[in-house]
Design a protein around this motif. Structure first.
Motif, PDB file in Angstrom:
ATOM      1  N   ALA A   1      -3.739   3.190  -0.570  1.00 44.42           N
ATOM      2  CA  ALA A   1      -2.876   2.841   0.403  1.00 44.42           C
ATOM      3  C   ALA A   1      -1.854   3.949   0.845  1.00 44.42           C
ATOM      4  CB  ALA A   1      -2.424   1.567   0.345  1.00 44.42           C
ATOM      5  N   PHE A   2      -1.348   4.129  -0.658  1.00 41.99           N
ATOM      6  CA  PHE A   2      -0.270   5.289  -0.544  1.00 41.99           C
ATOM      7  C   PHE A   2      -0.632   6.754  -0.111  1.00 41.99           C
ATOM      8  CE2 PHE A   2       2.734   2.506  -3.417  1.00 41.99           C
ATOM      9  CZ  PHE A   2       3.544   2.109  -2.519  1.00 41.99           C
ATOM     10  N   LYS A   3      -2.065   6.930  -0.153  1.00 43.50           N
ATOM     11  CA  LYS A   3      -2.550   8.139   0.338  1.00 43.50           C
ATOM     12  C   LYS A   3      -2.299   8.280   1.776  1.00 43.50           C
ATOM     13  CE  LYS A   3      -5.827   8.942  -3.423  1.00 43.50           C
ATOM     14  NZ  LYS A   3      -7.228   8.835  -3.759  1.00 43.50           N
ATOM     15  N   GLU A   4      -2.218   7.297   2.577  1.00 43.33           N
ATOM     16  CA  GLU A   4      -2.170   7.183   3.983  1.00 43.33           C
ATOM     17  C   GLU A   4      -0.811   7.024   4.442  1.00 43.33           C
ATOM     18  OE1 GLU A   4      -4.539   7.531   6.394  1.00 43.33           O
ATOM     19  OE2 GLU A   4      -6.018   7.938   4.733  1.00 43.33           O
ATOM     20  N   ASP A   5       0.271   6.336   3.623  1.00 45.69           N
ATOM     21  CA  ASP A   5       1.289   5.991   4.191  1.00 45.69           C
ATOM     22  C   ASP A   5       2.222   5.839   2.867  1.00 45.69           C
ATOM     23  OD1 ASP A   5       3.496   5.600   5.563  1.00 45.69           O
ATOM     24  OD2 ASP A   5       2.933   3.422   5.965  1.00 45.69           O
ATOM     25  N   ASP A   6       3.826   6.151   3.107  1.00 45.44           N
ATOM     26  CA  ASP A   6       4.485   5.936   1.800  1.00 45.44           C
ATOM     27  C   ASP A   6       5.112   4.493   1.836  1.00 45.44           C
ATOM     28  OD1 ASP A   6       6.356   5.839   4.147  1.00 45.44           O
ATOM     29  OD2 ASP A   6       7.579   7.573   3.190  1.00 45.44           O
ATOM     30  N   GLU A   7       4.595   3.582   2.760  1.00 45.13           N
ATOM     31  CA  GLU A   7       5.038   2.079   2.869  1.00 45.13           C
ATOM     32  C   GLU A   7       3.598   1.453   2.685  1.00 45.13           C
ATOM     33  OE1 GLU A   7       8.983   2.449   5.481  1.00 45.13           O
ATOM     34  OE2 GLU A   7       7.191   1.397   6.354  1.00 45.13           O
TER      35      GLU A   7
ATOM     36  N   ASP B   1       2.188  -9.085 -11.387  1.00 45.56           N
ATOM     37  CA  ASP B   1       2.226 -10.587 -11.481  1.00 45.56           C
ATOM     38  C   ASP B   1       3.127 -11.249 -10.414  1.00 45.56           C
ATOM     39  OD1 ASP B   1       0.695 -10.817 -13.652  1.00 45.56           O
ATOM     40  OD2 ASP B   1       2.310 -10.466 -15.042  1.00 45.56           O
ATOM     41  N   ALA B   2       3.962 -10.689  -9.972  1.00 47.65           N
ATOM     42  CA  ALA B   2       4.967 -10.939  -8.875  1.00 47.65           C
ATOM     43  C   ALA B   2       4.037 -10.977  -7.390  1.00 47.65           C
ATOM     44  CB  ALA B   2       6.214 -10.106  -8.794  1.00 47.65           C
ATOM     45  N   ILE B   3       3.472 -10.025  -7.413  1.00 43.96           N
ATOM     46  CA  ILE B   3       2.572  -9.662  -5.914  1.00 43.96           C
ATOM     47  C   ILE B   3       1.265 -10.916  -6.101  1.00 43.96           C
ATOM     48  CG2 ILE B   3       0.907  -8.283  -5.102  1.00 43.96           C
ATOM     49  CD1 ILE B   3       2.162  -5.910  -6.241  1.00 43.96           C
ATOM     50  N   ILE B   4       0.725 -11.033  -7.066  1.00 48.33           N
ATOM     51  CA  ILE B   4      -0.137 -12.038  -6.949  1.00 48.33           C
ATOM     52  C   ILE B   4       0.465 -13.438  -6.959  1.00 48.33           C
ATOM     53  CG2 ILE B   4      -2.033 -13.279  -8.500  1.00 48.33           C
ATOM     54  CD1 ILE B   4      -2.571 -10.246  -9.486  1.00 48.33           C
ATOM     55  N   ALA B   5       1.644 -13.626  -7.327  1.00 49.11           N
ATOM     56  CA  ALA B   5       2.036 -14.809  -7.197  1.00 49.11           C
ATOM     57  C   ALA B   5       2.432 -15.217  -5.853  1.00 49.11           C
ATOM     58  CB  ALA B   5       3.570 -15.191  -8.331  1.00 49.11           C
ATOM     59  N   LYS B   6       2.792 -14.254  -5.108  1.00 46.32           N
ATOM     60  CA  LYS B   6       3.412 -14.326  -3.757  1.00 46.32           C
ATOM     61  C   LYS B   6       2.094 -14.381  -2.833  1.00 46.32           C
ATOM     62  CE  LYS B   6       6.353 -13.961  -0.279  1.00 46.32           C
ATOM     63  NZ  LYS B   6       6.758 -12.943   0.217  1.00 46.32           N
TER      64      LYS B   6
ATOM     65  N   VAL C   1      -4.525  -5.034   0.503  1.00 42.57           N
ATOM     66  CA  VAL C   1      -3.638  -3.917   0.464  1.00 42.57           C
ATOM     67  C   VAL C   1      -3.938  -2.866   1.304  1.00 42.57           C
ATOM     68  CG1 VAL C   1      -2.694  -2.299  -0.999  1.00 42.57           C
ATOM     69  CG2 VAL C   1      -3.775  -4.431  -2.118  1.00 42.57           C
ATOM     70  N   LYS C   2      -2.682  -2.760   2.218  1.00 44.03           N
ATOM     71  CA  LYS C   2      -2.902  -1.821   3.619  1.00 44.03           C
ATOM     72  C   LYS C   2      -1.585  -0.763   3.534  1.00 44.03           C
ATOM     73  CE  LYS C   2      -4.109  -5.927   6.524  1.00 44.03           C
ATOM     74  NZ  LYS C   2      -4.028  -6.737   7.659  1.00 44.03           N
ATOM     75  N   ALA C   3      -2.139   0.363   4.249  1.00 43.36           N
ATOM     76  CA  ALA C   3      -1.000   1.205   4.297  1.00 43.36           C
ATOM     77  C   ALA C   3      -0.402   0.622   5.693  1.00 43.36           C
ATOM     78  CB  ALA C   3      -1.599   2.395   4.897  1.00 43.36           C
ATOM     79  N   ASN C   4       1.034   0.659   5.475  1.00 44.87           N
ATOM     80  CA  ASN C   4       1.824  -0.069   6.523  1.00 44.87           C
ATOM     81  C   ASN C   4       1.589   0.464   8.027  1.00 44.87           C
ATOM     82  OD1 ASN C   4       3.588  -2.019   7.495  1.00 44.87           O
ATOM     83  ND2 ASN C   4       5.341  -0.380   7.317  1.00 44.87           N
ATOM     84  N   LYS C   5       1.501   1.858   8.028  1.00 48.61           N
ATOM     85  CA  LYS C   5       1.470   2.530   9.175  1.00 48.61           C
ATOM     86  C   LYS C   5       0.307   3.432   9.361  1.00 48.61           C
ATOM     87  CE  LYS C   5       5.641   4.674   8.675  1.00 48.61           C
ATOM     88  NZ  LYS C   5       5.888   4.359   7.212  1.00 48.61           N
ATOM     89  N   ALA C   6      -0.929   2.811   9.369  1.00 47.55           N
ATOM     90  CA  ALA C   6      -1.988   3.508   9.834  1.00 47.55           C
ATOM     91  C   ALA C   6      -3.149   2.510  10.453  1.00 47.55           C
ATOM     92  CB  ALA C   6      -2.633   3.770   8.485  1.00 47.55           C
ATOM     93  N   GLY C   7      -4.201   2.994  11.061  1.00 44.59           N
ATOM     94  CA  GLY C   7      -5.042   2.197  11.769  1.00 44.59           C
ATOM     95  C   GLY C   7      -6.385   2.554  11.471  1.00 44.59           C
ATOM     96  N   SER C   8      -7.218   1.820  12.074  1.00 49.28           N
ATOM     97  CA  SER C   8      -8.893   2.272  12.028  1.00 49.28           C
ATOM     98  C   SER C   8      -9.171   1.639  10.548  1.00 49.28           C
ATOM     99  CB  SER C   8      -9.100   3.362  12.154  1.00 49.28           C
ATOM    100  OG  SER C   8      -9.138   3.750  13.585  1.00 49.28           O
TER     101      SER C   8
ATOM    102  N   LEU D   1       5.648  -2.946  -0.255  1.00 52.94           N
ATOM    103  CA  LEU D   1       6.100  -1.831  -1.212  1.00 52.94           C
ATOM    104  C   LEU D   1       6.532  -0.597  -0.656  1.00 52.94           C
ATOM    105  CD1 LEU D   1       3.434  -2.417  -4.039  1.00 52.94           C
ATOM    106  CD2 LEU D   1       5.902  -2.789  -4.423  1.00 52.94           C
ATOM    107  N   ASN D   2       7.448   0.089  -1.108  1.00 52.04           N
ATOM    108  CA  ASN D   2       7.659   1.420  -0.842  1.00 52.04           C
ATOM    109  C   ASN D   2       7.169   2.589  -1.755  1.00 52.04           C
ATOM    110  OD1 ASN D   2       8.919   0.848   1.640  1.00 52.04           O
ATOM    111  ND2 ASN D   2      10.940   0.719   0.605  1.00 52.04           N
ATOM    112  N   LEU D   3       6.873   3.842  -1.539  1.00 56.68           N
ATOM    113  CA  LEU D   3       6.400   4.587  -2.641  1.00 56.68           C
ATOM    114  C   LEU D   3       7.827   4.769  -3.517  1.00 56.68           C
ATOM    115  CD1 LEU D   3       4.030   6.661  -3.419  1.00 56.68           C
ATOM    116  CD2 LEU D   3       5.461   8.328  -2.259  1.00 56.68           C
ATOM    117  N   GLY D   4       7.341   4.680  -4.662  1.00 53.73           N
ATOM    118  CA  GLY D   4       8.272   4.962  -6.017  1.00 53.73           C
ATOM    119  C   GLY D   4       8.750   3.614  -6.390  1.00 53.73           C
ATOM    120  N   ASP D   5       8.428   2.406  -5.757  1.00 51.08           N
ATOM    121  CA  ASP D   5       8.787   1.244  -6.033  1.00 51.08           C
ATOM    122  C   ASP D   5       8.190   0.599  -7.432  1.00 51.08           C
ATOM    123  OD1 ASP D   5      10.589   0.762  -4.185  1.00 51.08           O
ATOM    124  OD2 ASP D   5       9.340  -0.895  -3.079  1.00 51.08           O
TER     125      ASP D   5
END
Length: 324
Positions: A185-191, A146-151, A158-165, A137-141
């Motif tokens: 997650a979106f508080k740490e990254d826009d992806e 239901d689609a997320i859970i189906a996948k 759920v993770k910030a895409n570009k963050a650690g620790s 997911l990107n911010l704004g998507d």
């Protein structure tokens, strides 16, 4: 003649306090017979050298030098101890590569790829590296629960895409908790990346370039007291880190080969620490860290110690490899 070593620490992310701790361990550990270390704090509002009296001297960003009194000091090598941006995502690597200053971390491209979890996994999948099912997911998507859970199913991560620790990471058990986890997650990254839960033994595998050769270090098994290996588990004693891991010889061989394969595919240099979970006996890659924690209690130094490599030797080797 002693070499001037800039130890960069701090950074722009939530990991800056951990980075300062790692950087100070490097500063205290480096062999004073060979090196003259300098603590360099990198923050958005200032880049400064901090001396033993905690006086600050600004960095000249034109050539990454400092002026102390009437002396201009340049550096023979940079020891990168910045977790997160801008030390682990390629920005500092590109800067030093443009200036022609050797540094201990991987090159810029490798840093950018590995720091972006979904790009890294996408690059590795064609090589047969097993990973969890994932949804991006990107911010704004539009968020289609239901689609997320189906996948990916439930529970999921759920993770910030570009963050650690483990900043910006949540484990979601119920559909009604998904939206809040996405907001965190979106508080740490826009992806963000949402991954299926893999139920199995979690291990961390350090791979380094040691004396010119790729070396896989003894494996660490992660046993978290919490629901997963979160910030508390990593840094506040809420986990067991068992080195060497309690694996069968077959499991150990499989994950060692996968970790080395990932290091080679990505043309890595310097330190790396990759996280895997065994599912049905097969190691699945979660992520790779290229500036792992460097305190005596951190996982990679624990692994090095189990391999007979002391902290001074580990850090000295990193500098010598960078200077080659």
């Amino acid at each position: 003649m002693k070499k001037n070593i800039a130890i960069i620490m701090g950074g722009y992310s939530s990991e800056y306090k951990i980075s300062l701790t790692s950087g100070n361990v490097v500063f205290e550990t480096l062999d004073r017979e060979k090196y003259k270390p300098y603590r360099i704090h990198i923050f958005k509002n200032k880049w400064v050298y901090v001396n033993d009296e905690d006086m600050e001297f600004p960095i000249d960003k034109n050539d990454f030098s400092i002026n102390v009194g009437s002396f201009k000091i340049k550096f023979d090598c940079v020891f990168n101890a910045i977790h997160g941006s801008p030390g682990e995502d390629g920005y500092m690597q590109g800067y030093f590569e443009l200036l022609g200053i050797p540094h201990t971390s991987c090159p810029m491209y490798q840093a950018q790829i590995t720091f972006n979890k979904r790009d890294c996994l996408s690059v590795l999948k064609p090589y047969g590296i097993k990973t969890a099912e994932s949804y991006f997911l990107n911010l704004g998507d539009t968020i289609n629960e239901d689609a997320i859970i189906a996948k990916v199913g439930l529970p999921c991560f759920v993770k910030a895409n570009k963050a650690g620790s483990s900043f910006g990471v949540s484990k979601v058990h119920k559909k009604e908790d998904l939206q809040n986890a996405i907001s965190i997650a979106f508080k740490e990254d826009d992806e963000i990346i949402i991954e299926s839960f893999l139920d199995g033994t979690e291990v961390s595998v350090g791979v380094i370039t040691y004396k010119g050769k790729i070396k896989v270090l003894p494996i660490t098994e992660i046993v978290s007291e919490n629901d997963f290996f979160d910030y508390e588990a990593k840094y506040l004693g809420k986990s067991q880190e068992i080195t060497p891991a309690r694996l069968t010889p077959e499991q150990e061989d499989k994950v060692n080969k996968e970790a080395k394969k990932v290091y080679e595919i990505l043309k890595m240099k310097g330190f790396s620490r990759s996280e895997f979970i065994f599912k049905d006996g097969i190691p699945h890659l979660l992520e790779m860290n290229t500036v792992p924690g460097l305190t005596k209690e951190s996982i990679l130094p624990q692994q090095a110690a189990a391999a007979g490599i002391s902290l001074p030797d580990l850090f000295d080797n990193a500098i010598e490899e960078a200077l080659k």
